[in-house]
Design an enzyme around this catalytic site. Structure first.
Site, PDB file in Angstrom:
ATOM      1  N   LYS A 188       2.606  11.409  -3.648  1.00  0.00           N
ATOM      2  CA  LYS A 188       1.564  10.697  -4.397  1.00  0.00           C
ATOM      3  C   LYS A 188       0.600  11.654  -5.088  1.00  0.00           C
ATOM      4  CE  LYS A 188      -1.673   6.907  -3.496  1.00  0.00           C
ATOM      5  NZ  LYS A 188      -2.189   6.089  -2.391  1.00  0.00           N
TER       6      LYS A 188
ATOM      7  N   ASP B 243       0.874  -1.168   0.000  1.00  0.00           N
ATOM      8  CA  ASP B 243       0.000   0.000   0.000  1.00  0.00           C
ATOM      9  C   ASP B 243       0.914   1.220   0.000  1.00  0.00           C
ATOM     10  OD1 ASP B 243      -1.725   2.075   0.521  1.00  0.00           O
ATOM     11  OD2 ASP B 243      -2.243   1.421   2.551  1.00  0.00           O
TER      12      ASP B 243
ATOM     13  N   ASP C 245     -13.013   5.012   1.795  1.00  0.00           N
ATOM     14  CA  ASP C 245     -11.562   5.059   1.954  1.00  0.00           C
ATOM     15  C   ASP C 245     -11.078   6.509   1.895  1.00  0.00           C
ATOM     16  OD1 ASP C 245      -8.818   4.893   1.768  1.00  0.00           O
ATOM     17  OD2 ASP C 245      -8.775   3.541   0.054  1.00  0.00           O
TER      18      ASP C 245
ATOM     19  N   GLU D 110      -7.289   0.586  -4.134  1.00  0.00           N
ATOM     20  CA  GLU D 110      -7.213   0.486  -2.673  1.00  0.00           C
ATOM     21  C   GLU D 110      -8.507  -0.004  -2.025  1.00  0.00           C
ATOM     22  OE1 GLU D 110      -5.682   4.368  -1.833  1.00  0.00           O
ATOM     23  OE2 GLU D 110      -3.714   3.802  -2.599  1.00  0.00           O
TER      24      GLU D 110
END
Lengths: 301, 493
Positions: free
Chosen positions: B74, B12, B175, B152
């Protein structure tokens, strides 16, 4: 409505239509639970994550397409209406006429007759007289011959563009432009395809289910012709299945010849019983009678 | 014979923290790194002695050495022209990510006592094609063979789905990570994990909640002391960290204190923020997530009552107001006994197990082999083709199960047009220029004819890896042009 249309587009594209029930290997009466279960089983088998086979991608796409159509009630309804009759036998009673029911059940719309596994439109529509005939008995079994369509002799068709109308069998050179849905607006607008979906969808979605008859103008179905010309390259992988397809056709043809012969025989029996020989029974008698019929035919000529 | 341990890592790669897991004895296990931590901060820096620092060490020196530290990289993944100035060099976002992955790989190798060369890496479900490509690239640069880039929330569902008694359920995964937000709705039945809908925002996450506190502190300080700290890099960094800590504190306290002595010259920043204040400033962010959730339910054709279980993933779901709002909207208490920081990495390990046909422990504690499970994910963004007048013709709608293929027929728009040129677009906008262009299809040598006559079929195909293949074919001549998506040059460095 758009969904229905899209599904139709996909099935009809290039005259290809798959028998989704055979693809998923489920009966046509399967309930949604069964369909889902079957899809899940096949997904576990053929999803590229699971299957190392190089054609897993293609296979999964087909299975998914089948499931997405059959799980959605409106799409399923349209699809079912366009589906060729099932290649299953019905139990025959002693009357030979009953066999007719086999190829023309009331709900048997003559839908699109080929599928992506048997894609060559010409071989499917106009089988030559030299097709192998494997005897009428085979016609009552669907074993081993997949995706064969039956052509009905009936006059009454739900005259939707999705149907292969019967004259195709006679002309041998089908008017493709009728069968495949295209985007009407292609001829008028050159802008967004969304627009064209909107304009083309009204009648065509219903046409297939037979509600709207032939109210469709041919422009809606116009691009197919072109499509067929281009399609040949992309069917190589299916070429191997052609023979199965022609065999199916031959079976049907053989069946029809048999019915015709029986009819002639019956007529002769009524018209001139002595010629036939009222006492005739058993195979020997039949062949004898047949010879007589042939002689009679010759003398008539 | 069941293998004791898999050979493929599940990673992850998060905005703020990263985590690694691997299948051991049929179950996903989180890997503890060399510093005894299960999560490592996604921070990269160079020390003053020019040493590369990744993780906790890098995070610790952000304040003292902000010019030589990078965090939340990211957020820039997949931007071809973005470069990070670091240690007198310029790095690509995936280059920075590769350093984080390298550290994760090294930690895993130390833990396992064996070399690992393969990984499944997770990305936000709403990442577009170039962002996914950049992630894969980062993995390759770190020396990993990236078997799959998975979403994810889907990964979280995979980890959850292996629990006892999970069968025939519809679940919603909410999420909210450090930088991105995703919602996915899945159906778990017969060992098939079928994604029904996915929606999200790649620029909404915990960082935005922190920023609200930072903005508040800055404006309050300016009012009280008359000094604007927003230009002061070091002070700003300290405030950012304090804001994050303050946010975390407020998950258990009703009031949190921020005390930063000597923030500017000899001035001190000492303020209290109550949970109500915090909730008021972040309400719009929470509302945004709720409306995205609503949209995904609509896409799936479901209402909140149809959902059997709600799973919260990502550290930001620890914010009480977030959990509360989700609970109110769904009319259901979200599942508590799931670790929101680790579940994604565990799910990535499960997918690695499925791909490698490993033994996995499934519901009822049976050992099942990976063959009894499959994940059917979807394409989260619509794929379209550019047509005249800056319009997009949608070809593969979002939330279509992949692999998939679809085509549409196009035509020319003026007489004797010989070339058709159009961009492959990803996004939901009707205006072509507002979508992300993935490449261009050019079909030449169209025989001259009146406009509207030629028929050009454009086909898009997406494989299980999410790789897009586009084909244009002139149906009259059979001329064909195949295009695999070209990546911007900036992504290949």
């Amino acid at each position: 409505m758009t969904d229905i249309l899209k599904q139709k587009m996909r099935s009809l594209k290039g005259g290809k239509a798959v028998d989704y029930y055979q693809l998923l290997d489920i009966p046509r009466v399967a309930n949604p639970e069964d369909i889902e279960y079957r899809y899940h089983e096949l997904a576990k088998k053929y999803h590229p994550d699971r299957s190392k086979s190089p054609d897993a991608h293609e296979k999964f796409i087909k299975i998914k397409e089948a499931y997405e159509t059959l799980k959605n009630p409106p799409k399923k309804k349209v699809y079912d209406a366009c589906l060729p009759p099932e290649e299953k036998a019905v139990e025959a009673s002693s009357e030979p006429e009953d066999f007719e029911g086999f190829s023309s059940e009331p709900e048997d719309f003559e839908g699109f007759s080929s599928d992506s596994d048997a894609p060559s439109p010409d071989s499917s529509i106009s089988p030559g007289p030299d097709q192998p005939v494997s005897g009428p008995k085979g016609a009552f079994k669907s074993t081993g011959i997949s995706y064969v369509s039956f052509k009905s002799d009936r006059e009454s068709y739900p005259s939707g563009p999705a149907s292969f109308s019967k004259d195709t069998g006679e002309t041998g050179k089908p008017e493709r432009s009728k069968y495949v849905l295209s985007e009407k607006s292609l001829n008028r607008h050159d802008r967004s395809k969304e627009v064209s979906y909107g304009s083309g969808q009204n009648g065509s979605g219903q046409n297939c289910s037979g509600q709207n008859g032939s109210g469709q103008n041919s422009a809606d179905w116009s691009y197919v012709k072109v499509k067929y010309e281009g399609i040949d390259e992309d069917i190589d992988d299916d070429a191997g299945k052609k023979s199965g397809f022609s065999a199916g056709f031959a079976l049907r043809k053989a069946f029809r010849y048999t019915v015709v012969l029986i009819c002639i025989f019956l007529v002769l029996t009524i018209v001139s019983p002595d010629l036939v020989g009222a006492k005739a029974s058993g195979l020997g008698a039949v062949t004898e009678t047949f010879d007589k019929v042939v002689l009679l035919a010759k003398s008539l000529v | 014979m069941a293998q004791v341990r898999s050979k493929v890592l599940g990673i992850d790669l998060g905005t703020t923290n990263s985590c690694t897991a691997i299948i051991e004895l049929g179950e996903p296990k989180v890997i503890t790194n060399s510093e005894g931590k299960r999560l490592i901060p996604s921070v990269v820096g160079f020390s003053k002695k020019n040493e590369l620092l990744v993780g906790d060490l890098a995070k610790r020196q952000i304040i003292s050495n902000p010019e030589n530290s990078v965090q939340s990289i990211k957020r820039y993944m997949g931007k071809p022209d973005y470069r990070v100035p670091l240690n007198k060099e310029h790095y690509t976002p995936h280059g920075i990510s590769a350093m984080i992955l390298q550290k994760l790989k090294a930690d895993a190798e130390k833990y396992l006592g064996d070399a690992v060369g393969k990984a499944v890496i997770t990305v936000p479900a709403y990442f577009n094609d170039s962002q996914r490509f950049a992630t894969k690239k980062a993995g390759e640069m770190a020396g990993l063979d990236v078997l799959r880039v998975i979403n994810e929330p889907t990964a979280a569902a995979l980890a959850y789905g292996l629990r006892d008694g999970v069968e025939d359920q519809k679940i919603l995964v909410y999420d909210l990570g450090g930088g991105t937000f995703d919602v996915s709705i899945l159906k778990i039945k017969h060992g098939v994990f079928e994604v029904l809908a996915t929606c999200g925002d790649t620029e909404l996450g915990g960082d935005d909640f922190d920023q609200k506190i930072v903005d508040y502190l800055l404006s309050e300080f300016k009012e009280a002391e008359g000094t604007d700290l927003s230009e002061n890099v070091e002070a700003l960094q300290r405030i950012k960290e304090a804001a994050e800590r303050c946010k975390i504190d407020m998950s258990s306290l009703t009031t949190a204190n921020v005390d930063l002595p000597y923030i500017s010259e000899n001035k001190r920043l000492d303020m209290e923020i109550s949970r109500e204040q915090f909730e008021a400033m972040t309400e719009d962010l929470v509302n945004k997530t709720i409306s995205i959730m609503e949209k995904s339910l609509k896409d799936a054709g479901l209402s909140p009552q149809d959902i059997d279980e709600v799973i919260l993933v990502g550290g930001s779901t620890r914010i009480p107001a977030v959990a509360k709002r989700v609970e109110d909207f769904m009319g259901k208490t979200p599942l508590r006994n799931i670790n929101p920081d680790e579940v994604v990495a565990m799910g990535a390990a499960v997918q690695a197990g499925i791909l490698g046909n490993e033994y996995l422990k499934s519901s009822g504690n049976q050992q099942v082999d990976g063959g009894n499970l499959v994940l059917l994910d979807v394409t989260s963004l619509t794929l379209g083709f550019e047509t005249v007048g800056d319009t997009t013709a949608f070809i593969i709608p979002r939330n279509t199960t992949i692999p998939t293929r679809n085509s549409k027929v196009f035509t020319t728009h003026y007489d004797n047009q010989e070339v058709v040129r159009g961009k492959i677009l990803q996004g939901e906008e009707q205006e072509a220029s507002k979508n992300v262009a993935l490449g261009t299809i050019i079909l030449e040598n169209i025989p001259p004819s009146l406009k509207g006559v030629p028929r050009i079929e454009v086909t898009f195909d997406i494989d299980a890896n999410g790789i897009i293949n586009a084909t244009a074919r002139d149906l009259a001549t059979g001329n064909m042009r195949s295009v695999t998506i070209e990546r911007p040059a900036g992504l290949n460095d």
